[in-house]
Design an enzyme around this catalytic site. Structure first.
Site, PDB file in Angstrom:
ATOM      1  N   TYR A   1     -22.937 -22.630  17.961  1.00  0.00           N
ATOM      2  CA  TYR A   1     -23.443 -21.378  18.521  1.00  0.00           C
ATOM      3  C   TYR A   1     -22.746 -20.180  17.896  1.00  0.00           C
ATOM      4  CZ  TYR A   1     -19.276 -20.594  21.458  1.00  0.00           C
ATOM      5  OH  TYR A   1     -17.996 -20.337  21.897  1.00  0.00           O
TER       6      TYR A   1
ATOM      7  N   LYS B   1     -17.661 -23.605  15.536  1.00  0.00           N
ATOM      8  CA  LYS B   1     -18.013 -22.967  16.816  1.00  0.00           C
ATOM      9  C   LYS B   1     -18.994 -23.898  17.519  1.00  0.00           C
ATOM     10  CE  LYS B   1     -18.700 -18.263  18.608  1.00  0.00           C
ATOM     11  NZ  LYS B   1     -17.603 -18.192  19.566  1.00  0.00           N
TER      12      LYS B   1
ATOM     13  N   GLU C   1      -4.414 -20.181  19.196  1.00  0.00           N
ATOM     14  CA  GLU C   1      -5.269 -19.056  19.620  1.00  0.00           C
ATOM     15  C   GLU C   1      -5.352 -19.066  21.134  1.00  0.00           C
ATOM     16  OE1 GLU C   1      -9.336 -19.609  18.263  1.00  0.00           O
ATOM     17  OE2 GLU C   1      -9.202 -21.766  18.538  1.00  0.00           O
TER      18      GLU C   1
ATOM     19  N   LEU D   1     -10.515 -20.893  15.623  1.00  0.00           N
ATOM     20  CA  LEU D   1     -11.779 -20.257  15.254  1.00  0.00           C
ATOM     21  C   LEU D   1     -11.425 -18.837  14.820  1.00  0.00           C
ATOM     22  CD1 LEU D   1     -14.956 -20.648  15.378  1.00  0.00           C
ATOM     23  CD2 LEU D   1     -14.786 -19.026  17.248  1.00  0.00           C
TER      24      LEU D   1
HETATM   25  C1  LIG Z   1     -11.838 -20.316  20.721  1.00  0.00           C
HETATM   26  C2  LIG Z   1     -12.195 -18.923  20.276  1.00  0.00           C
HETATM   27  N1  LIG Z   1     -11.417 -18.332  19.348  1.00  0.00           N
HETATM   28  C3  LIG Z   1     -11.670 -17.073  18.932  1.00  0.00           C
HETATM   29  C4  LIG Z   1     -12.747 -16.347  19.446  1.00  0.00           C
HETATM   30  C5  LIG Z   1     -12.978 -14.935  18.977  1.00  0.00           C
HETATM   31  O1  LIG Z   1     -14.088 -14.843  18.122  1.00  0.00           O
HETATM   32  P1  LIG Z   1     -14.915 -13.483  17.965  1.00  0.00           P
HETATM   33  O2  LIG Z   1     -13.919 -12.409  17.680  1.00  0.00           O
HETATM   34  O3  LIG Z   1     -15.811 -13.746  16.805  1.00  0.00           O
HETATM   35  O4  LIG Z   1     -15.650 -13.260  19.250  1.00  0.00           O
HETATM   36  C6  LIG Z   1     -13.581 -16.943  20.384  1.00  0.00           C
HETATM   37  C7  LIG Z   1     -14.730 -16.184  20.910  1.00  0.00           C
HETATM   38  O5  LIG Z   1     -15.486 -16.624  21.730  1.00  0.00           O
HETATM   39  C8  LIG Z   1     -13.314 -18.254  20.811  1.00  0.00           C
HETATM   40  O6  LIG Z   1     -14.091 -18.865  21.730  1.00  0.00           O
END
Ligand SMILES: Cc1ncc(COP(=O)(O)O)c(C=O)c1O
Length: 282
Positions: free
Chosen positions: A31, A145, A177, A201
């Site tokens: 997603y 993702k 993270e 991610l």
């Molecule tokens: C596990 C994880 N890491 C990092 C992020 C941050 O990603 P983004 O800045 O693209 O929203 C998300 C966002 O949903 C996430 O679920």
């Protein structure tokens, strides 16, 4: 609300999928979530690139070319009666009898919907949020993702259970993270970010923050960050498309720095808001 499902725009109440969809049965899909400000998608091409990377990792052919994605997302945005949106895109391996191997000759299921974008209130930005830590017990392909978010959900709930906003994840003593965000550390005026790898991610917001740091001469380092550095940080931030830049002021019940959003968090939030405005006007 109009949603997009398998090539058609349809009212959400009429959008249905088979119970044998592999997304439903296995969590076999990926997603994206794209923030939309005043009907302008933010960093859409970056999100579509990351979607492609996730699809490549799970060996699922992308059902649309980038121009087709762009077009259908813009159409969906135009159909909503609210201007600030969060557009959710999901692609699964489609409908097939339940069996682990990839099914042959099956079309992926594509589902896209928009909901009103809810970002942090001014009050929350003023106070900051609390967070807890937990051992990062997810798999080792966190760069995908994936819609199968059970581990992230259980980890995030640990924070929610004690009235906090996020769970910071530590793997073998190193910061990875947040359960649903990236984490930045500030120490002695230097912004620190864990490096992109299969264990995190890499957020689109993370990239923007590092770009802004570079553009505005904010000292920054992308490198492994130890648990000790997290616990002695002057500032901690969580970042994501919906939470933007949010200061963490308490970690496991202990104040982070002065226990209020730090000066660099406030500066980066201001830079981010200005950057968003520029993108919206472009
Ligand atoms: C596990 C994880 N890491 C990092 C992020 C941050 O990603 P983004 O800045 O693209 O929203 C998300 C966002 O949903 C996430 O679920």
């Amino acid at each position: 609300m109009s949603v997009f499902l398998n090539g058609r725009f349809t009212p959400d109440a009429e959008a249905t999928i088979s119970v044998f969809d592999r997304g439903f049965v296995f969590g076999d899909g990926v997603y994206e979530l794209v923030p939309v400000y005043s009907r302008k998608p933010f960093r859409l091409d970056d999100h579509l690139r990351r979607l492609q990377a996730s699809l490549d990792e799970i060996r699922l052919a992308n059902p649309y070319a980038i121009d087709e994605w762009r077009e259908l997302i813009l159409q969906l945005i135009a159909l909503q009666d609210f201007a600030d949106q969060s557009v959710y895109i999901q692609v699964t391996r489609g409908v097939a009898p339940r069996d682990h191997p990839f099914p042959k000759g099956v079309s992926p299921t594509v589902f896209v919907f928009a909901q009103p974008l809810v970002t942090a209130s001014a009050e929350l930005k003023r106070t900051g949020v609390c967070a807890v830590t937990a051992v990062d017990n997810r798999w080792s392909r966190c760069n995908i993702k994936a819609i199968s978010l059970l581990a992230n959900i259980l980890l995030r709930q640990q924070a929610v259970d004690v009235g906090c906003a996020e769970t910071l994840l530590l793997r073998e003593g190193w910061l990875t993270e947040g359960a649903a965000s990236n984490i930045f550390v500030v120490k002695n005026g230097v912004l620190l970010a864990p490096p992109p790898s299969n264990l995190i991610l890499t957020g689109i917001t993370y990239d923007v923050v590092l770009e802004l740091a570079a553009a505005h001469g904010i000292p920054h380092e992308v490198r492994a960050i130890s648990e000790a550095e997290v616990r002695s940080a002057d500032e901690l931030w969580m970042t994501s498309s919906t939470r933007e830049i949010m200061a963490i002021v308490t970690l496991d019940g202990v104040a982070v720095g002065a226990g209020v959003p730090g000066p660099l968090a406030q500066r980066m939030d201001a830079l981010y808001q200005t950057f968003k405005q520029q993108v919206m006007r472009a």
